[in-house]
Design an enzyme around this catalytic site. Structure first.
Site, PDB file in Angstrom:
ATOM      1  CD  GLU A   1      57.427  59.095  59.010  1.00  6.91           C
ATOM      2  OE1 GLU A   1      57.517  59.667  57.926  1.00  6.91           O
ATOM      3  OE2 GLU A   1      58.424  58.771  59.710  1.00  6.91           O
TER       4      GLU A   1
ATOM      5  CG  ASP B   1      53.788  57.495  56.562  1.00  6.79           C
ATOM      6  OD1 ASP B   1      54.878  56.931  56.580  1.00  6.79           O
ATOM      7  OD2 ASP B   1      53.646  58.724  56.518  1.00  6.79           O
TER       8      ASP B   1
ATOM      9  CG  ASP C   1      60.655  61.060  70.255  1.00  6.44           C
ATOM     10  OD1 ASP C   1      60.660  60.744  69.042  1.00  6.44           O
ATOM     11  OD2 ASP C   1      61.686  61.221  70.930  1.00  6.44           O
TER      12      ASP C   1
ATOM     13  CG  ASN D   1      60.583  64.640  64.276  1.00  8.36           C
ATOM     14  OD1 ASN D   1      60.172  64.699  65.425  1.00  8.36           O
ATOM     15  ND2 ASN D   1      60.653  63.510  63.584  1.00  8.36           N
TER      16      ASN D   1
END
Length: 777
Positions: A279, A236, A253, A244
């Site tokens: 993620e 993770d 992204d 973000n």
């Protein structure tokens, strides 16, 4: 929009998959079509027998039909395109041979064979899997046909007709049919492949998505060899949300894409790599735990080199190795548990799965004992050790130790105990289950050495662990591995969230099949309720320690006797915990409790203490009860006796014809009299009751039922007992009065009047603290 391009299948692997897929589709069609051709050939054989002239023996022609039928039967069993093509070629050659045998001796053979020469290649064209099969099969068919069927001299007109039908019509039509059908099948396959790829791929990273990853992993685990090792890595990206939120989703992204590239470059072609969601990523590789940890560490370092606007990316990793019989979801859950520990311990690190309980038993026995001759086994857990303390349980009737509850303790290196707040501190959800399973292994190993052979071992178990799939079998294996039997173990389901009653009821049946006994802990607290007991049907119920000290409102009388009686009627034995004083032990004995546990009888300890002192305490409690029961009865009878006498005199007066108010006048003046009443033979009240000093209309909060005038009371024990002993004034046990809402005692007496039997009685207020109650029902 999906493309259906007809570009050549240049990839040999893709072309092979297409041909294998075509084979799956063609086998049923070819079987039906060629079977129909066999029937048509038999019709031709029958038609030939109707024509005069020399003919080939029927047995030869039927032999061709038999060979054709056998080839048709072989089609469903073909597993390769080469075999399928060979069957098609053989079929066409045998069919030509059969045609030649059938037309031998007829006057105009071309009338028989020319339609077949045109129709057979056209009908067979769509059935050939590949162009190579089509060219070879068609060429051999025509070559064999011309060699066997067109040997006789023909006129020029006939040759023109034959070549026109075959070359101008048959060959072009069959070619159009074959290549058209082949193109259709190929485009359909390409479309399916594109759809499958889109359905299995994460569009952002190009990796497998979760569904495809799980499906592929399930297939791999189904065929895994016994000695093959497979591991899962769960990772993770740390603090991805901040990426973000602060820099936009485009930056996020791009980070996901770069992590995916690291994973693709760092793994082999045999490994499965997937973006599970958000993620989170997963890797399934053919290697053991040590190899997976090494790979995870390399991937962690590579990801740490990826730049982000405010520094570098980092990721946390959890690694777990597959165990026999385990599903992919269980494997991923264990890897996810390790990932959560990596997150909670600081991020940007790799954590391995925790050991399962069965593995805890496999450490070296010599290394299991600390220096100094410690009697118990200890297992390393984080930065301390897990060990066992045992608290005895006694059968009160037998006055002996019958079992021991195993309680988990943590110890530092120097032997000092870890505070419970540290040992059982909240962790990621799966940690609690891991600690629970580890405790079972530690307790069982210690119990085998320390506990008497005929004693029960009470093992605490969380509901989530209790209902875990396969844990009943696993725990039974652990029990037997340490030399015990499941019949010696009582599983004590703790008061905790983690499982529905239905799930626990089904799980209890599985544990009972192995021989385990089931207990429910802390009944009377938290989630515990009577419905839970009746659904799970435990063998024993452990009452919460507060219940032994619970009393009824107002009178301060203990409720334990009634509760024990209720559980016994439900078929469950009763254990009372928290017995700390002699008075509580006496109450437990008096309440018919089966087993008792508490500091008065023995504290939890690493060593088993001699039971003699507890035996003496229990015996003394029985003596106190035996001595006190007679005294208690005498006190109760002395308190009730004035009311018995007054009621008997009132009954005599009523029989003598005295009015109710006058007959009850003396009784109604006594201190505890609530009301005096007369009931007829069906238990209904005759006239109005005569109220006494203890009547309190304001205190009667149950107004809708406060008036007993139209009620029926023949179901009450005080009515039934009076009828059973006519002429005798009987006193009831205290009960909650429906009219006054207070504990009351009824003194009743059955009398026979001239026309009917009646029950006269008086209700006494028994709510005052200190009043004697009967010693038992």
């Amino acid at each position: 929009m999906l493309s259906t391009s007809t570009k050549p299948l240049s990839d040999s692997g893709l072309r092979d998959r297409f041909h294998r897929r075509s084979l799956e589709h063609q086998r049923p069609l070819s079987t039906v079509t060629l079977a129909f051709t066999v029937v048509a050939f038999l019709c031709l054989v029958g038609a030939r027998n109707m024509v005069n002239g020399p003919a080939t023996p029927l047995a030869y022609r039927l032999s061709c039909a038999l060979v054709l039928a056998l080839l048709v039967m072989a089609i469903p069993r073909t597993s390769s395109t080469w075999t399928f093509g060979a069957i098609g070629v053989a079929y066409s050659l045998v069919l030509v041979a059969g045609l030649a045998l059938n037309v031998s001796g007829v006057e105009h053979p071309l009338l028989w064979v020319l339609p077949a020469m045109v129709a057979i290649p056209i009908c067979a064209a769509p059935l050939w899997l590949t162009p190579m099969h089509f060219f070879v099969g068609s060429a051999l068919f025509y070559a064999a046909a011309f060699a066997t069927l067109f040997g006789a001299p023909r006129t020029h007109d006939v040759d023109v007709v034959v070549w026109m039908w075959i070359v101008a019509i048959g060959v072009p039509t069959s070619a159009v049919f074959h290549f058209g059908f082949y193109r259709f099948r190929r485009n359909q396959f390409l479309l399916e492949s594109q759809l499958a790829q889109l359905a299995a791929t994460d569009p952002l990273t190009g990796l497998q998505n979760r569904r495809a990853f799980v499906k592929q992993a399930e297939r791999r685990l189904e065929v895994i060899a016994p000695d093959e090792r497979v591991s899962a890595i769960f990772l993770d990206i740390d603090s991805f949300k901040s990426l973000n939120d602060r820099f936009g989703h485009a930056v996020g992204d791009h980070a996901l894409y770069e992590v995916a590239q690291v994973l693709m470059e760092g793994t082999s072609a045999d490994d499965s790599v997937s973006r599970i969601g958000g993620e989170e990523f997963a890797v399934l590789l053919r290697d053991g735990l040590a190899g997976a940890l090494a790979l995870a560490e390399r991937l962690r370092s590579a990801i740490a080199a990826i730049e982000r606007p405010d520094g570098h990316l980092t990721a946390s990793f959890g690694v777990a190795e597959h165990r026999s019989g385990e599903s992919i979801m269980v494997l991923l859950d264990r890897a996810d548990e390790a990932l959560l520990r990596a997150k909670h311990s600081g991020r940007n690190r790799v954590c391995a799965e925790r050991a399962l309980p069965l593995e805890l038993l496999q450490f070296d026995a010599d290394a299991a004992y600390e220096e100094g001759g410690a009697a118990e086994r200890r297992h390393r857990w984080e930065d301390y050790y897990l060990t066992s303390h045992f608290q005895p349980l006694y059968s009160l009737s037998h006055q002996k130790q019958v079992g021991f509850e195993a309680l988990l303790r943590g110890e530092q290196d120097d032997g000092t105990l870890v505070p419970p707040v540290v040992l059982f501190a909240p962790r990621p959800s799966s940690d609690e289950g891991a600690l629970d399973r580890a405790s079972h292994a530690v307790h069982l190993a210690n119990a085998r050495k320390l506990l008497p052979g005929d004693a029960w071992l009470f093992l605490n178990i969380l509901p989530a662990t209790f209902i875990a799939e396969g844990y009943a079998d696993r725990l039974a294996a652990i029990v037997r591995a340490v030399g015990l039997e499941p019949e010696q173990v009582i599983l004590e389901i703790l008061e905790s969230h983690g499982g529905s009653v239905d799930d626990m009821s089904r799980a209890a049946a599985l544990y009972r099949e192995h021989g385990f006994l089931i207990a429910v802990d802390d009944f009377g607290a938290g989630q515990s309720n009577l419905d839970r007991l009746l659904r799970i049907r435990p063998d024993l119920v452990k009452l919460d320690g507060e219940l032994i000290r619970a009393t009824s409102h107002g009178t301060e009388q203990p409720i334990l006797p009634k509760l024990v009686s209720l559980l016994h009627q439900a078929g469950m034995l009763v254990v009372v915990e928290g017995v700390e004083t002699t008075e509580e032990l006496i109450l437990a004995v008096e309440s018919n409790v089966d087993f008792a546990q508490g500091y008065l009888l023995g504290r939890p300890a690493a060593e088993i203490a001699p039971p003699e002192s507890a035996h003496q305490r229990i015996d003394d409690a029985f003596d106190v009860i035996a001595q006190g029961r007679a005294r208690q009865h005498a006190l109760f009878e002395s308190e009730v006796e004035p009311y018995r006498s007054a009621l008997s005199r009132a009954a005599d007066d009523l029989l003598a014809g005295v009015l109710m108010e006058q007959a009850f006048a003396a009784l109604a003046t006594l201190e505890r009299c609530v009301s005096c009443f007369i009931l007829n033979d069906s238990g209904r009240q005759i006239g109005n009751e005569l109220r006494g000093p203890a009547w309190n209309g304001e205190a009667a909060s149950l107004q809708p039922v406060a008036n007993p005038q139209y009620a029926r009371w023949d179901h009450r024990p005080y009515f039934r007992n009076a009828v059973l002993f006519p002429g005798v004034a009987v006193a009831s046990n205290p009960y909650l009065s429906l009219a006054s809402g207070r504990p009351c005692v009824a003194v009743t007496l059955a009398v026979q009047f001239a026309t009917e039997r009646a029950v006269v009685g008086v209700e006494l207020d028994w709510s005052a603290v200190g009043l004697p109650w009967p010693a038992g029902d």
